[in-house]
Design an enzyme around this catalytic site. Sequence first.
Site, PDB file in Angstrom:
ATOM      1  N   GLY A 107     -34.453 -12.042 -33.899  1.00 16.35           N
ATOM      2  CA  GLY A 107     -34.276 -10.940 -33.462  1.00 16.35           C
ATOM      3  C   GLY A 107     -35.379 -10.448 -32.403  1.00 16.35           C
ATOM      4  O   GLY A 107     -35.039  -9.782 -31.568  1.00 16.35           O
TER       5      GLY A 107
ATOM      6  N   THR B 255     -26.590 -12.783 -33.254  1.00 17.99           N
ATOM      7  CA  THR B 255     -27.367 -13.280 -34.445  1.00 17.99           C
ATOM      8  C   THR B 255     -28.742 -14.333 -34.232  1.00 17.99           C
ATOM      9  O   THR B 255     -28.133 -14.985 -33.260  1.00 17.99           O
ATOM     10  CB  THR B 255     -26.540 -14.141 -35.423  1.00 17.99           C
ATOM     11  OG1 THR B 255     -27.404 -14.585 -36.476  1.00 17.99           O
ATOM     12  CG2 THR B 255     -25.501 -14.977 -34.998  1.00 17.99           C
ATOM     13  N   GLY B 256     -29.684 -14.166 -34.641  1.00 22.70           N
ATOM     14  CA  GLY B 256     -30.675 -15.085 -34.146  1.00 22.70           C
ATOM     15  C   GLY B 256     -32.097 -14.460 -34.432  1.00 22.70           C
ATOM     16  O   GLY B 256     -32.186 -13.667 -35.064  1.00 22.70           O
TER      17      GLY B 256
ATOM     18  N   THR C 102     -27.098 -12.973 -40.655  1.00 15.71           N
ATOM     19  CA  THR C 102     -26.624 -11.656 -40.242  1.00 15.71           C
ATOM     20  C   THR C 102     -25.279 -11.910 -40.265  1.00 15.71           C
ATOM     21  O   THR C 102     -24.735 -12.898 -39.895  1.00 15.71           O
ATOM     22  CB  THR C 102     -27.238 -11.548 -38.978  1.00 15.71           C
ATOM     23  OG1 THR C 102     -28.810 -11.050 -39.187  1.00 15.71           O
ATOM     24  CG2 THR C 102     -26.581 -10.163 -38.116  1.00 15.71           C
TER      25      THR C 102
ATOM     26  N   ASP D  67     -33.260  -7.141 -34.029  1.00  9.03           N
ATOM     27  CA  ASP D  67     -32.061  -6.490 -33.034  1.00  9.03           C
ATOM     28  C   ASP D  67     -30.973  -5.711 -33.403  1.00  9.03           C
ATOM     29  O   ASP D  67     -29.867  -5.127 -32.737  1.00  9.03           O
ATOM     30  CB  ASP D  67     -31.889  -7.654 -32.317  1.00  9.03           C
ATOM     31  CG  ASP D  67     -30.977  -9.018 -32.964  1.00  9.03           C
ATOM     32  OD1 ASP D  67     -31.763  -9.356 -33.919  1.00  9.03           O
ATOM     33  OD2 ASP D  67     -29.990  -9.472 -32.598  1.00  9.03           O
TER      34      ASP D  67
ATOM     35  N   VAL E 115     -38.187  -4.361 -37.858  1.00 10.57           N
ATOM     36  CA  VAL E 115     -36.771  -4.085 -37.406  1.00 10.57           C
ATOM     37  C   VAL E 115     -36.337  -4.969 -36.473  1.00 10.57           C
ATOM     38  O   VAL E 115     -36.932  -5.261 -35.280  1.00 10.57           O
ATOM     39  CB  VAL E 115     -36.597  -2.590 -37.081  1.00 10.57           C
ATOM     40  CG1 VAL E 115     -34.884  -2.352 -36.368  1.00 10.57           C
ATOM     41  CG2 VAL E 115     -36.963  -1.636 -37.926  1.00 10.57           C
TER      42      VAL E 115
HETATM   43  N1  ASP Z   1     -31.167 -11.134 -35.832  1.00 12.69           N
HETATM   44  C1  ASP Z   1     -31.330 -10.846 -37.113  1.00 12.69           C
HETATM   45  C2  ASP Z   1     -32.657 -10.199 -37.276  1.00 12.69           C
HETATM   46  O1  ASP Z   1     -33.689 -10.549 -36.489  1.00 12.69           O
HETATM   47  C3  ASP Z   1     -31.516 -12.218 -38.112  1.00 12.69           C
HETATM   48  C4  ASP Z   1     -30.332 -12.731 -38.081  1.00 12.69           C
HETATM   49  O2  ASP Z   1     -29.489 -13.078 -37.025  1.00 12.69           O
HETATM   50  O3  ASP Z   1     -29.787 -13.211 -39.194  1.00 12.69           O
HETATM   51  O4  ASP Z   1     -32.984  -9.162 -37.987  1.00 12.69           O
END
Ligand code: ASP
Length: 309
Positions: free
Chosen positions: A230, A227-228, A176, A207, A205
């Site tokens: 979600g 990012t992480g 992300t 976060d 969907v």
């Molecule tokens: N947070 C994003 C999601 O869960 C994934 C990511 O951080 O790459 O969609």
Amino acid sequence: MNTFSIAIHGGAGTLVKGMMTAELEAQYKSVLQIALNAGYKILEDGKTAVEAVEVAVKLLENSHLFNAGKGSVFTATETHEMDASIMDGKTLNAGGVSLITGIKNPVSLARDVMEKSEHVFLAGDGAMQFAKELNYTLEDASYFYDEFRHNQWLEIKDTDSFQLDHSTKKDSKFGTVGAVACDQDGNIAAATSTGGMTNKKWGRVGDSPMIGAGNYANNKTCAISCTGSGEFFIRGVVAYDVACLMEHKNMSLEDASNEVIHKRILEIGGDGGLIAVDTKGNIAMPFNTEGMYRGQKSSDGIEEVAIYG
Ligand code: ASP
């Protein structure tokens, strides 16, 4: 004049050093530097934090290296469904889109939701209808095709897994993208954009498009892009949690960000990172994974592009 600054990320995760070639590392850093410089230039020219975060995120969305826009991961049905959001800390205006397809720059559609609709969050067919009314051109599937992402999907497509195995043997990352900025007037903003998780299904969907979970900005406290994993960032209302610790516990940007990423999100089983800025232009970029693609630049002379911890 207020100290102005910008921070960007291209996702956190298990980035195994051995699996990254010097050439690829240079490519990542080069795109990060280009996005960082472009966002910084907007601030230097006296424009708003909202403009700076949109410009920086668009450039990251245009690269196949990150899981957003062009480089978005594949869903369980071999399509791309993208999510994005943006928030203006001065007005608390916000825009989010999810489950959109074919849009080159989801962050711009999120900004249009914020500025050209009466709503905050549009999803799926409705969001696409809104884009059509604004004359967005649609890219076909080949624009979003990337062999690496396709192979990632092929590996898990017949399983119920919706993300890559998060083991230390595998290069597993959340790609992300996001940006936070503080402009010369001390106004802050945040933007986040993603393709979500590989092999996601049922209209999943994360976060990233959710105000308060993966993205938040409020001039009272901070602007945050996450990012992480979600699902955990939603449950932890992570971006808003950092703002709450600052507002209600008087914590600094650095302490509040660390508390959430190194304690609170871990306690509920999540992993990842965030970038944060306050109205003085201070930046924090904690992550609890092996690495996070990131960059920061401020009028105080700070400048850094980095990947590992
Ligand atoms: N947070 C994003 C999601 O869960 C994934 C990511 O951080 O790459 O969609």
